[in-house]
Motif scaffolding. Structure first.
Motif, short mmCIF file in Angstrom:
data_model
loop_
_atom_site.label_atom_id
_atom_site.label_comp_id
_atom_site.label_asym_id
_atom_site.label_seq_id
_atom_site.Cartn_x
_atom_site.Cartn_y
_atom_site.Cartn_z
N VAL A 162 10.23 75.24 21.02
CA VAL A 162 9.69 74.84 22.41
C VAL A 162 8.26 74.25 21.99
O VAL A 162 7.87 73.18 22.74
CB VAL A 162 9.70 76.00 23.20
CG1 VAL A 162 8.64 75.92 24.42
CG2 VAL A 162 10.85 76.60 23.70
N PHE A 190 9.49 74.08 30.22
CA PHE A 190 9.72 75.56 29.97
C PHE A 190 8.62 76.60 30.65
O PHE A 190 7.56 76.08 31.07
CB PHE A 190 9.31 75.91 28.70
CG PHE A 190 10.25 74.65 27.72
CD1 PHE A 190 11.49 75.25 27.37
CD2 PHE A 190 9.72 73.61 27.28
CE1 PHE A 190 12.34 74.28 26.74
CE2 PHE A 190 10.46 72.81 26.42
CZ PHE A 190 11.71 73.21 26.02
N GLY A 269 14.25 80.20 23.68
CA GLY A 269 13.69 79.12 23.92
C GLY A 269 13.54 78.78 25.35
O GLY A 269 13.39 77.62 25.95
#
Length: 448
Positions: A162, A190, A269
Motif C-alpha cells: 500500500v 486506500f 491491503g
C-alpha cells in the motif's frame, strides 16, 4: 502450595529458602505421578494468540495434566474480569487467570492469590526477570503471578505494498510526516489509518500520540501521575488536537470493530497504517506475511527513544485440591521456562520476559523491540501502558478510557472540555473488585 495469607512478609531465612526450594523440587517431581486439571482463564482468541495458547496446552498435556480452556472473548479482557469476579465470589476460581499490572496487587490484597515463592526460588525467577517486570509480579515481596512476555505498545504497522502504491517511501518519524503519508494513501484509494472504535483501542492511540507529542516526561506526569498541570498544559492540548486529526483518516466502519479485524485490513491491503501493540505482528505472521517484505514495523512518530510496555501475566489463585495445586505449580514452571517463552513469543509477536534468551530466531521487529527494551530501561524512558492496565488502578484506567473515547466520538466536545474531564481523574476511585465482592472475599479470608 501454601495460601498467600499464611506466608510471612519478612525477609526469608536460609532455612525457609531451603524449605521453599525443596517444595519446588517436590512439586515438579510429583506432578507426573499425580496429574491434575488446570483451568486457565484468558481472552486470547484471535489467530496469532490462539496459536500461542496451543503451545502452552501441548506442553501441559504432554506432562499428563488435563487442560480446561476458560476463554472469554472481547473487551481486551474486560469481559474476562467480570466473569472472574463472579467465579471467585462463588468459590470456584480457576487455577490461573490472565491479569496484568496493578490489578495483580488488588487481587492479592483480597487474599485471592496463592504464593509462588517455592517455584520462584527453585527456578531463580529473580535472576531471570528484569526488575521492572518482577516487581509487577509480586505482592509485598512475594510472587503471586508469572509473566510470559513483554509487548511494546507504541508501534506503527504498515502494509508495504500500500505504501509503495501510494508513493510513500519511508515510514513517518514525525506526526507531520505521518499526515503527509496518510494524505497520499487516501489519494491512492486506500484507508489511511485502520482503527477499531473501542475505548481501549482509542486510548492505545491516544497514549501513543501523547508520548510522541509531549515526550516521556509529559507522559509520566500526565498519564501516570495524573498531574493537573501537565494535563492542562500546551502539550496535552496539542496531543488532543493531533489525536482528533487522526480520526479524519479512519473509515466509517470503525465503531465497535475488534483489533484483529482491524489488523486484517492492513494485512489484506485495504488500509495503510495501524497503531497497535506488537500482538498485531502475531496476526501478520499467522497470515504468512514477512516483516520487512509484506509489512513494516517502526516506533510511532516521535517515540523512537521511548517504550510503552504491556506484560501478559498469569495470576495464580488459591486452590483446595492438592492435585490441582501441583498442576498449577507445573503451569507456573512451564510459563517461566525458556523453551515455552521462546516458542510462545515467536507466535505472539512479543519478546520473552525471561532474560538472557537468545534472539536469533526472532524477526527484525522482535530484535529491535528487545534492544529498545534494554536501552529505554537504562535511559528511564521505559514506561507502563495505561491503555493496557500496567499503570493505574482499574477504575482510574476505565475512567480515562471513557473520557478519551468520548472525545474521539463526540466532535462537538472541545479540547478544553476534554482537558477538564481528564483533570478530575486524580480523585480517589474504587478498586478492581466491587465493594460487595470485596467484603465477601475479606470475610472468607478471615475464616481460613
Amino acid at each position: 502450595m501454601e495460601g498467600f495469607h499464611n506466608v510471612s512478609t519478612t525477609m526469608l531465612t536460609k532455612k525457609t529458602k531451603r524449605s521453599l526450594l525443596a517444595a519446588g523440587i517436590s512439586l515438579l517431581a510429583s506432578a507426573a505421578i499425580q496429574a491434575g486439571e488446570v483451568e486457565v482463564l484468558h481472552f486470547w482468541t484471535s489467530g496469532g494468540e490462539a496459536q500461542s495458547v496451543q503451545e502452552l496446552k501441548a506442553m501441559m498435556t504432554a506432562r499428563g495434566h488435563s487442560w480446561k480452556d476458560f476463554t472469554v472473548a472481547g473487551g481486551a479482557g474486560g469481559n474476562a474480569m467480570a466473569t472472574l469476579k463472579q467465579r471467585v465470589l462463588e468459590g470456584h476460581a480457576p487455577a490461573a487467570a490472565l491479569i496484568k499490572g496493578p490489578a495483580i496487587q488488588e487481587w492479592a490484597e483480597l487474599n485471592a492469590l496463592t504464593n509462588l515463592d517455592s517455584m520462584a526460588l527453585f527456578d531463580k525467577w529473580d535472576e531471570s526477570l528484569p526488575k521492572v517486570v518482577a516487581d509487577q509480579m509480586k505482592y509485598k515481596g512475594h510472587y503471586v503471578a508469572v509473566p510470559v512476555n513483554v509487548h511494546r505498545v507504541n508501534w506503527l504497522w504498515a502494509n508495504s505494498a500500500v505504501l509503495k502504491k501510494a508513493g510513500v517511501a519511508d515510514m513517518p518519524q514525525t506526526w507531520d510526516a505521518f499526515f503527509v503519508a496518510a494524505d497520499k494513501i487516501r489519494a491512492a484509494g486506500f484507508v489511511p489509518l485502520a482503527h477499531g472504535g473501542q475505548d481501549w483501542q482509542d486510548f492505545t492511540v491516544f497514549e501513543t500520540v501523547a508520548l510522541g507529542v509531549g515526550g516521556p516526561e509529559f507522559y509520566d506526569k500526565a498519564l501516570l501521575k495524573l498531574d493537573k498541570a501537565a494535563i492542562g498544559s500546551d502539550a496535552m492540548k496539542k496531543t488532543l488536537e493531533t489525536f482528533r486529526r487522526l480520526k479524519t483518516y479512519v473509515d466509517g466502519k470503525s465503531p465497535g470493530r475488534d483489533w484483529n479485524v482491524t489488523t486484517d485490513m492492513v494485512i489484506k491491503g485495504k488500509a495503510g497504517f495501524q497503531f497497535m501493540g506488537d500482538w498485531a505482528k502475531g496476526e501478520f505472521l499467522a497470515a504468512k506475511q514477512q516483516p520487512g517484505k509484506d509489512f513494516t514495523c517502526t516506533p510511532a512518530p516521535g517515540t523512537t527513544n521511548a517504550y510503552t510496555f504491556n506484560v501478559d501475566s498469569f495470576a495464580m489463585f488459591q486452590l483446595k485440591s492438592w492435585e490441582a495445586q501441583k498442576a498449577q505449580g507445573y503451569l507456573a514452571y512451564v510459563l517461566m521456562g525458556k523453551d515455552f517463552q521462546e516458542r510462545f513469543n515467536l507466535r505472539k509477536g512479543s519478546i520473552p520476559a525471561h532474560l538472557n534468551l537468545k534472539m536469533n530466531k526472532f524477526d527484525e521487529c522482535g530484535k529491535r523491540s528487545n534492544v529498545d527494551f534494554a536501552a529505554t530501561a537504562k535511559a528511564g524512558t521505559l514506561l507502563p501502558s495505561v491503555a493496557h492496565g500496567m499503570a493505574l488502578s482499574t477504575a482510574q484506567q476505565n475512567a480515562m478510557r471513557a473520557a478519551v473515547s468520548e472525545f474521539w466520538n463526540t466532535d462537538s466536545m472541545s479540547v478544553g472540555d476534554a482537558i477538564g474531564r481528564l483533570q478530575t481523574l486524580n480523585a480517589p476511585v474504587a478498586a478492581v473488585v466491587p465493594k460487595p465482592v470485596e467484603s465477601k472475599l475479606a470475610n472468607a479470608a478471615k475464616k481460613q
